[in-house]
Design a protein around this motif. Structure first.
Motif, PDB file in Angstrom:
ATOM      1  N   ILE A  35       0.850  -1.188   0.000  1.00 40.91           N
ATOM      2  CA  ILE A  35       0.000   0.000   0.000  1.00 40.91           C
ATOM      3  C   ILE A  35       0.885   1.238   0.000  1.00 40.91           C
ATOM      4  CG2 ILE A  35      -1.727   1.322   1.277  1.00 40.91           C
ATOM      5  CD1 ILE A  35      -2.847  -1.261   2.371  1.00 40.91           C
ATOM      6  N   CYS A  36       0.676   2.079  -0.996  1.00 45.12           N
ATOM      7  CA  CYS A  36       1.452   3.323  -1.103  1.00 45.12           C
ATOM      8  C   CYS A  36       0.565   4.406  -1.682  1.00 45.12           C
ATOM      9  CB  CYS A  36       2.685   3.121  -1.987  1.00 45.12           C
ATOM     10  SG  CYS A  36       2.309   2.750  -3.724  1.00 45.12           S
ATOM     11  N   THR A  41       4.392   5.896  -5.865  1.00 44.35           N
ATOM     12  CA  THR A  41       4.188   4.771  -6.776  1.00 44.35           C
ATOM     13  C   THR A  41       5.498   4.106  -7.188  1.00 44.35           C
ATOM     14  OG1 THR A  41       2.158   5.744  -7.650  1.00 44.35           O
ATOM     15  CG2 THR A  41       3.225   4.074  -9.001  1.00 44.35           C
ATOM     16  N   THR A  42       6.501   4.912  -7.498  1.00 44.50           N
ATOM     17  CA  THR A  42       7.788   4.349  -7.920  1.00 44.50           C
ATOM     18  C   THR A  42       8.377   3.467  -6.827  1.00 44.50           C
ATOM     19  OG1 THR A  42       8.229   6.246  -9.362  1.00 44.50           O
ATOM     20  CG2 THR A  42      10.110   4.881  -8.719  1.00 44.50           C
ATOM     21  N   SER A  43       8.366   3.962  -5.591  1.00 44.91           N
ATOM     22  CA  SER A  43       8.892   3.189  -4.471  1.00 44.91           C
ATOM     23  C   SER A  43       8.044   1.948  -4.222  1.00 44.91           C
ATOM     24  CB  SER A  43       8.944   4.049  -3.202  1.00 44.91           C
ATOM     25  OG  SER A  43       9.829   5.132  -3.372  1.00 44.91           O
ATOM     26  N   GLY A  44       6.723   2.099  -4.301  1.00 37.77           N
ATOM     27  CA  GLY A  44       5.844   0.957  -4.095  1.00 37.77           C
ATOM     28  C   GLY A  44       6.080  -0.142  -5.111  1.00 37.77           C
ATOM     29  N   ASN A  45       6.260   0.250  -6.366  1.00 35.34           N
ATOM     30  CA  ASN A  45       6.520  -0.742  -7.406  1.00 35.34           C
ATOM     31  C   ASN A  45       7.887  -1.395  -7.241  1.00 35.34           C
ATOM     32  OD1 ASN A  45       4.104  -0.741  -8.904  1.00 35.34           O
ATOM     33  ND2 ASN A  45       4.679   1.158  -9.938  1.00 35.34           N
ATOM     34  N   ALA A  61      -1.468  -1.440  -4.170  1.00 34.80           N
ATOM     35  CA  ALA A  61      -2.704  -0.661  -4.079  1.00 34.80           C
ATOM     36  C   ALA A  61      -2.322   0.797  -3.864  1.00 34.80           C
ATOM     37  CB  ALA A  61      -3.578  -1.154  -2.939  1.00 34.80           C
ATOM     38  N   GLU A  62      -2.655   1.658  -4.813  1.00 37.56           N
ATOM     39  CA  GLU A  62      -2.369   3.081  -4.691  1.00 37.56           C
ATOM     40  C   GLU A  62      -3.533   3.784  -4.013  1.00 37.56           C
ATOM     41  OE1 GLU A  62      -1.356   4.918  -8.345  1.00 37.56           O
ATOM     42  OE2 GLU A  62       0.189   3.445  -8.873  1.00 37.56           O
ATOM     43  N   ILE A  63      -3.217   4.612  -3.020  1.00 39.29           N
ATOM     44  CA  ILE A  63      -4.237   5.346  -2.294  1.00 39.29           C
ATOM     45  C   ILE A  63      -3.957   6.843  -2.403  1.00 39.29           C
ATOM     46  CG2 ILE A  63      -4.570   3.409  -0.701  1.00 39.29           C
ATOM     47  CD1 ILE A  63      -3.022   5.021   1.417  1.00 39.29           C
ATOM     48  N   PRO A  64      -4.942   7.688  -2.107  1.00 39.66           N
ATOM     49  CA  PRO A  64      -4.711   9.143  -2.176  1.00 39.66           C
ATOM     50  C   PRO A  64      -3.631   9.585  -1.194  1.00 39.66           C
ATOM     51  CG  PRO A  64      -7.056   8.659  -2.136  1.00 39.66           C
ATOM     52  CD  PRO A  64      -6.356   7.364  -1.839  1.00 39.66           C
ATOM     53  N   ASP A  65      -3.014  10.725  -1.493  1.00 40.93           N
ATOM     54  CA  ASP A  65      -1.949  11.244  -0.653  1.00 40.93           C
ATOM     55  C   ASP A  65      -2.472  11.779   0.674  1.00 40.93           C
ATOM     56  OD1 ASP A  65       0.068  10.720  -2.490  1.00 40.93           O
ATOM     57  OD2 ASP A  65      -0.269  12.606  -3.560  1.00 40.93           O
ATOM     58  N   ALA A  66      -1.601  11.744   1.670  1.00 44.55           N
ATOM     59  CA  ALA A  66      -1.807  12.362   2.979  1.00 44.55           C
ATOM     60  C   ALA A  66      -3.108  11.899   3.628  1.00 44.55           C
ATOM     61  CB  ALA A  66      -1.745  13.881   2.821  1.00 44.55           C
ATOM     62  N   GLU A  67      -3.765  12.812   4.367  1.00 48.95           N
ATOM     63  CA  GLU A  67      -4.942  12.421   5.140  1.00 48.95           C
ATOM     64  C   GLU A  67      -6.126  12.028   4.260  1.00 48.95           C
ATOM     65  OE1 GLU A  67      -5.075  12.075   8.474  1.00 48.95           O
ATOM     66  OE2 GLU A  67      -2.969  12.659   8.660  1.00 48.95           O
ATOM     67  N   ASN A  68      -6.101  12.384   2.979  1.00 50.45           N
ATOM     68  CA  ASN A  68      -7.166  11.967   2.076  1.00 50.45           C
ATOM     69  C   ASN A  68      -7.211  10.455   1.901  1.00 50.45           C
ATOM     70  OD1 ASN A  68      -8.089  14.582   1.525  1.00 50.45           O
ATOM     71  ND2 ASN A  68      -6.590  14.880  -0.107  1.00 50.45           N
ATOM     72  N   VAL A  96       4.276   1.562   2.367  1.00 53.81           N
ATOM     73  CA  VAL A  96       5.444   2.312   1.921  1.00 53.81           C
ATOM     74  C   VAL A  96       5.051   3.786   1.893  1.00 53.81           C
ATOM     75  CG1 VAL A  96       7.156   2.660   0.107  1.00 53.81           C
ATOM     76  CG2 VAL A  96       6.185   0.378   0.482  1.00 53.81           C
ATOM     77  N   GLY A  97       5.551   4.556   2.863  1.00 56.67           N
ATOM     78  CA  GLY A  97       5.195   5.961   2.870  1.00 56.67           C
ATOM     79  C   GLY A  97       5.270   6.589   4.236  1.00 56.67           C
ATOM     80  N   GLY A  98       4.482   7.642   4.402  1.00 54.07           N
ATOM     81  CA  GLY A  98       4.494   8.414   5.626  1.00 54.07           C
ATOM     82  C   GLY A  98       3.449   7.958   6.627  1.00 54.07           C
ATOM     83  N   GLY A  99       3.164   8.831   7.597  1.00 52.91           N
ATOM     84  CA  GLY A  99       2.305   8.453   8.698  1.00 52.91           C
ATOM     85  C   GLY A  99       0.884   8.126   8.306  1.00 52.91           C
ATOM     86  N   ALA A 100       0.308   8.868   7.369  1.00 54.02           N
ATOM     87  CA  ALA A 100      -1.058   8.580   6.951  1.00 54.02           C
ATOM     88  C   ALA A 100      -1.143   7.198   6.305  1.00 54.02           C
ATOM     89  CB  ALA A 100      -1.548   9.655   5.980  1.00 54.02           C
TER      90      ALA A 100
END
Length: 372
Positions: A35-36, A41-45, A61-68, A96-100
Motif C-alpha cells: 500500500i502506497c 508509486t515508484t517506491s511501491g513498485n 494498491a495506490e491510495i490518495p496522498d496524505a490524510e485523504n 510504503v510511505g508516511g504516517g497517513a
C-alpha cells in the motif's frame, strides 16, 4: 531497536533495507499487498518487484496522498483488492510511505480476517519516529481525526534513511515536531542536540541521508525518539495509562487539523499544540515561564509554527471535546510539570482554556509581555 510487549517487534534503522523485509514478513507469507500513495508509486513498485523476485505474489494498491487516504472508502478499496486476490491469514500487508499511509495500512491489516501481518517501510521522518512505531492504526471521519481505529502492532518497521535525502524540507521539519515532543516528555538530550545546531540539522539532512561522515546527529535523534516511544508502548499498548504522554500537544493539534480539513501537516499542528499545552500548564501554575519560552524558542528555531489564527475557538473547542482522552464532558490534557515530567490536567476551567488559546493566537501579545 526492539519494541517489547505482548507482540514484540523490531524497528530497523539504516540504508537500503529492502533485504530485511522477508525476515520481518516470516516464512509462511505468500501474498503481499503493498500500500502506497500515488506520490510513492515508484517506491511501491520497487518493493513489489523486489518481493516478486523473491517468490512472493505481490501487488500494489495506490491510495490518495496524505490524510485523504485515511477514509473508510479507501479501506474498502484495499479490502476489495485483498478479497479478489484471495488473501488469507497467512498473507501480509506492507506500507510504503508516511504516517497517513502507515495508519491506513495498519487499519486494513488489523481488520482483514481479524488481523494479518503488516510491515511498515517508513519513508518520512514523522513516520519513522511516530506513526510507524507503536501499533496505533486509524482512519478519519467527518467528525474528527483517528476516531476509528485499532491497536495493532506491526510485524516490523524499516526506517530507510535514504528516503530523507529527497524528503521536502518542510516534511522533514514537520517530523522534528514529534521528535521535539519526545524531548519535552522524556529525553532532554533531544532538546540539547537540536538547540546546538537547529539550522544545520534541517539544511544538512540530505548529506546525512547519503551517509556522509559527521552527520550522525539526525540518526541519534531518530534513535532516541524511537527509544522513547518503544519504552512507553512496550508497557502500555492500548492507552490505558502511561501511553497518554505521547499525546502531548495532540489534543489541540488534532483540533487544528480538523478545522483546517487536514491541510496542515501533523507535525506543524503538534508544534502549536505543545505551545498551547505549555501555556495551559503555566496558567494553571504548574509550569515555569522559562520552560514555556523554551518551547517557542526550539520550535521556532527549526521553522515550526507556534501560533494559530485567533477566530476559531468555538470550532476548536468542539473538536477537542471529541478527543480520545476526553471522558464524558471532562476534557483531559497531557501537560508538563517540568521538562521530562509529563502529567495530566483534567477538566480545566473554560476561562483557562480560552486564555491559553489567546496566548497562541496569531498576533497575540502574551500576558508575560504585557506584564513587562
Amino acid at each position: 531497536m526492539h519494541v517489547s510487549g505482548a507482540q514484540p517487534y523490531d524497528v530497523v534503522i539504516g540504508r537500503r533495507l529492502l533485504g530485511e523485509l522477508p525476515a520481518l514478513l516470516g516464512e509462511n507469507v505468500r501474498r503481499v499487498l503493498v500500500i502506497c500513495t500515488e506520490a510513492m508509486t515508484t517506491s511501491g513498485n520497487a518493493v513489489r518487484e523486489d518481493l516478486a523476485a523473491q517468490g512472493y505474489e505481490a501487488m500494489v494498491a495506490e491510495i490518495p496522498d496524505a490524510e485523504n487516504g485515511k477514509s473508510i472508502d479507501v479501506a474498502v478499496f484495499c479490502w476489495t483488492v485483498m478479497g479478489q486476490a484471495d488473501f488469507t491469514r497467512s498473507d501480509a500487508v506492507v506500507s510504503v510511505g508516511g504516517g497517513a499511509t502507515t495508519d491506513l495500512a495498519g487499519f486494513v491489516a488489523s481488520t482483514w480476517l481479524r488481523g494479518i501481518k503488516v510491515v511498515h517501510i517508513a519513508t518520512t521522518l514523522l513516520a519513522m519516529v511516530d506513526a510507524a512505531v507503536g501499533g496505533k492504526t486509524g482512519i478519519n471521519t467527518a467528525e474528527g481525526k483517528n476516531l476509528v481505529g485499532t491497536f495493532y502492532p506491526p510485524a516490523g518497521v524499516l526506517c530507510d534513511l535514504v528516503s530523507l535525502e529527497t524528503l521536502p524540507k518542510f516534511d522533514f521539519v514537520a517530523g522534528l515536531g514529534e521528535i521535539i515532543k519526545c524531548g519535552f516528555i522524556a529525553d532532554p538530550r533531544i532538546l540539547e542536540l537540536i538547540e546546538a545546531d537547529p539550522v544545520g540539522i534541517v539544511e544538512r539532512r540530505g548529506a546525512f541521508a547519503s551517509g556522509d561522515a559527521g552527520e550522525d546527529v539526525v540518526l541519534e535523534l531518530i534513535e532516541r525518539s524511537v527509544a522513547v516511544k518503544a519504552s512507553v508502548v512496550g508497557v502500555d499498548l492500548t492507552d490505558v495509562g502511561q501511553r497518554e504522554i505521547l499525546n502531548y500537544g495532540h489534543t489541540f493539534a488534532h483540533a487544528i487539523e480538523h478545522v483546517e480539513r487536514y491541510s496542515w501537516r501533523h507535525g506543524a499542528a503538534v508544534s502549536v499544540g505543545m505551545v498551547f499545552a505549555a501555556e495551559l500548564a503555566r496558567l494553571a501554575g504548574r509550569l515555569p515561564d522559562d520552560v514555556v519560552d523554551r518551547h517557542r524558542a526550539i520550535l521556532t528555531s527549526v521553522g515550526l509554527p507556534v501560533t494559530y489564527r485567533g477566530d476559531k475557538w468555538d470550532q476548536l473547542l468542539t473538536a477537542m471535546r471529541r478527543d480520545k482522552k476526553t471522558r464524558g464532558d471532562l476534557l483531559r490534557f497531557v501537560v508538563l510539570d517540568g521538562v521530562a515530567k509529563p502529567a495530566r490536567l483534567e477538566g480545566p476551567d473554560p476561562a483557562l482554556l480560552a486564555a491559553a488559546y489567546a496566548e497562541v493566537s496569531e498576533g497575540a501579545v502574551t500576558s508575560r509581555a504585557i506584564s513587562l
